[in-house]
Motif scaffolding. Sequence first.
Motif, short mmCIF file in Angstrom:
data_model
loop_
_atom_site.label_atom_id
_atom_site.label_comp_id
_atom_site.label_asym_id
_atom_site.label_seq_id
_atom_site.Cartn_x
_atom_site.Cartn_y
_atom_site.Cartn_z
N LYS A 24 0.83 -1.26 -0.01
CA LYS A 24 -0.21 -0.07 0.05
C LYS A 24 0.71 1.23 0.04
N SER A 27 2.37 1.60 -3.57
CA SER A 27 1.26 2.15 -4.24
C SER A 27 0.77 3.52 -4.38
N SER A 33 -2.02 0.99 -8.54
CA SER A 33 -2.72 0.27 -7.51
C SER A 33 -1.83 -0.92 -7.00
N LYS A 35 -2.42 -3.91 -6.73
CA LYS A 35 -2.06 -5.12 -7.77
C LYS A 35 -0.94 -4.79 -8.60
N MET A 36 -0.87 -3.78 -9.05
CA MET A 36 0.32 -3.59 -10.01
C MET A 36 1.50 -3.66 -9.12
N LYS A 38 2.20 -5.25 -6.65
CA LYS A 38 2.39 -7.03 -6.46
C LYS A 38 2.85 -7.56 -7.53
N TYR A 39 2.43 -7.15 -8.85
CA TYR A 39 2.89 -7.70 -10.14
C TYR A 39 4.25 -7.16 -10.19
N ASP A 42 6.58 -9.47 -7.82
CA ASP A 42 6.54 -10.78 -8.66
C ASP A 42 7.56 -10.71 -9.95
#
Length: 74
Positions: A24, A27, A33, A35-36, A38-39, A42
């Motif tokens: 967070k 981000s 986001s 989600k981005m 976390k991508y 990864d």
Amino acid sequence: MQLSNREIKITLLLLENDKAITAKDLSEHFNISVKMIKYDLDNVRDWLNYDKKNFIRNEIVDFGSRRIISNVKN
């Protein structure tokens, strides 16, 4: 396999901080986001693990003002 500019910036930010940084926090810092983030994380993890069993020679990877020396195969 290459990291994007943002993935490099995320990696350097994590390396330069002594305290924990949440997805967070990242981000909000990069205005994208969770989600981005976390991508991207990864992808950084995959890059760090990329072909590690075949390390053969030293290669210097330039990250702007920082240089990271790693053993990698061409």
